[in-house]
Design an enzyme around this catalytic site. Structure first.
Site, PDB file in Angstrom:
ATOM      1  N   GLY A  46       0.346   1.908  -4.011  1.00 53.34           N
ATOM      2  CA  GLY A  46      -0.019   1.421  -5.401  1.00 53.34           C
ATOM      3  C   GLY A  46      -2.024   1.676  -5.860  1.00 53.34           C
ATOM      4  N   GLN A  51      -9.285  -0.147 -10.937  1.00 52.62           N
ATOM      5  CA  GLN A  51      -9.820   0.826 -10.230  1.00 52.62           C
ATOM      6  C   GLN A  51     -11.011   2.158 -10.203  1.00 52.62           C
ATOM      7  OE1 GLN A  51      -5.861  -0.520  -7.579  1.00 52.62           O
ATOM      8  NE2 GLN A  51      -7.639  -0.415  -6.201  1.00 52.62           N
ATOM      9  N   CYS A  94      -6.137  -2.741  -0.087  1.00 59.17           N
ATOM     10  CA  CYS A  94      -6.279  -2.237  -0.981  1.00 59.17           C
ATOM     11  C   CYS A  94      -7.595  -1.349  -1.587  1.00 59.17           C
ATOM     12  CB  CYS A  94      -6.810  -3.329  -1.859  1.00 59.17           C
ATOM     13  SG  CYS A  94      -7.579  -2.627  -3.819  1.00 59.17           S
ATOM     14  N   LEU A  95      -7.023  -0.209  -1.955  1.00 60.58           N
ATOM     15  CA  LEU A  95      -8.097   1.084  -1.523  1.00 60.58           C
ATOM     16  C   LEU A  95      -9.650   0.308  -2.655  1.00 60.58           C
ATOM     17  CD1 LEU A  95      -5.853   3.640  -3.280  1.00 60.58           C
ATOM     18  CD2 LEU A  95      -6.374   3.314  -0.970  1.00 60.58           C
ATOM     19  N   HIS A 136       0.987  -6.963  -6.774  1.00 62.47           N
ATOM     20  CA  HIS A 136      -0.887  -6.959  -6.201  1.00 62.47           C
ATOM     21  C   HIS A 136      -0.779  -5.886  -6.980  1.00 62.47           C
ATOM     22  CE1 HIS A 136      -3.899  -5.334  -3.526  1.00 62.47           C
ATOM     23  NE2 HIS A 136      -4.166  -4.392  -4.281  1.00 62.47           N
ATOM     24  N   GLU A 137      -0.602  -5.290  -8.208  1.00 65.51           N
ATOM     25  CA  GLU A 137      -1.664  -4.045  -9.186  1.00 65.51           C
ATOM     26  C   GLU A 137      -1.316  -5.165  -9.954  1.00 65.51           C
ATOM     27  OE1 GLU A 137      -2.668  -1.768  -7.723  1.00 65.51           O
ATOM     28  OE2 GLU A 137      -1.448  -1.621  -5.620  1.00 65.51           O
ATOM     29  N   HIS A 140      -4.944  -6.793 -10.460  1.00 64.62           N
ATOM     30  CA  HIS A 140      -5.215  -5.965 -11.164  1.00 64.62           C
ATOM     31  C   HIS A 140      -6.146  -6.603 -12.282  1.00 64.62           C
ATOM     32  CE1 HIS A 140      -7.298  -3.946  -7.289  1.00 64.62           C
ATOM     33  NE2 HIS A 140      -5.660  -4.154  -6.903  1.00 64.62           N
TER      34      HIS A 140
END
Ligand code: NI
Length: 183
Positions: A46, A51, A94-95, A136-137, A140
């Site tokens: 995701g 991000q 998370c990236l 989660h996304e 953000h």
């Protein structure tokens, strides 16, 4: 399509509340495709627009496993229209917080309304990994990271480690530049 650089925490751009898109036009579609390419290359399941430095309400998700057909989801202005009372705990990463993981509790199932890549209103029922990933996304888009759901102690530890490795990388990069100019 183009791969975009991913912002690593701590960074003020990851703490912003993002604005909705007016409509999914060619520019938003392109952003969605670039985000998918960036996510697959990372690799991740995701990615949210902030991000990659875009404060817009756009996320992409694909929870298909390696070897399975890709199932990319491109979502603009996602909205949770229903969430189960039943909660589930999953280990999240998370990236933007590379190599750090923690268990996070969220509703086990959600129903999400969004605009797809053709500006059509869609609804999806999600559970398990997909439900976790979408939530989660979506976090953000409010400037919320998974570490904001865990204890301040653990969050502080993770963010300090990330700050340290960022500084180490910056020092390495400036040494490389110095070495290059000395030649
Ligand atoms: Ni994330």
């Amino acid at each position: 399509m183009a791969k975009l650089p991913i912002i690593v925490a701590p960074d003020p751009r990851l703490k912003l509340a993002c604005k909705p898109v007016a409509r999914v036009d060619a520019a938003v579609r392109r952003l969605m495709d670039d985000m998918l390419e960036t996510m697959y290359a990372a690799p991740g399941i995701g990615l949210a627009a902030p991000q990659v430095g875009i404060a817009r309400r756009v996320i992409v998700v694909d929870v298909a496993r390696t070897g399975q057909e890709p199932r990319p989801l491109r979502m603009a202005n996602p909205e949770i229209v229903w969430a189960s009372d039943q909660e589930a705990s999953y280990e999240e990463g998370c990236l933007s917080l590379p190599e750090h993981y923690a268990d996070v509790v969220r509703p086990e199932e959600v129903r999400v309304r969004y605009l797809d890549h053709e500006n059509e209103i869609r609804e999806i029922a999600a559970k398990g990994t997909l439900a976790t990933c979408i939530q989660h996304e979506m976090d953000h888009l409010e400037g919320v990271l998974f570490v904001d759901h865990i204890s301040a102690l653990k969050r502080g530890m993770i963010l300090r480690k990330l700050t340290k490795s960022k500084k180490a990388k910056a020092a390495e990069a400036s040494e490389t530049v110095a070495a290059g100019s000395a030649r």
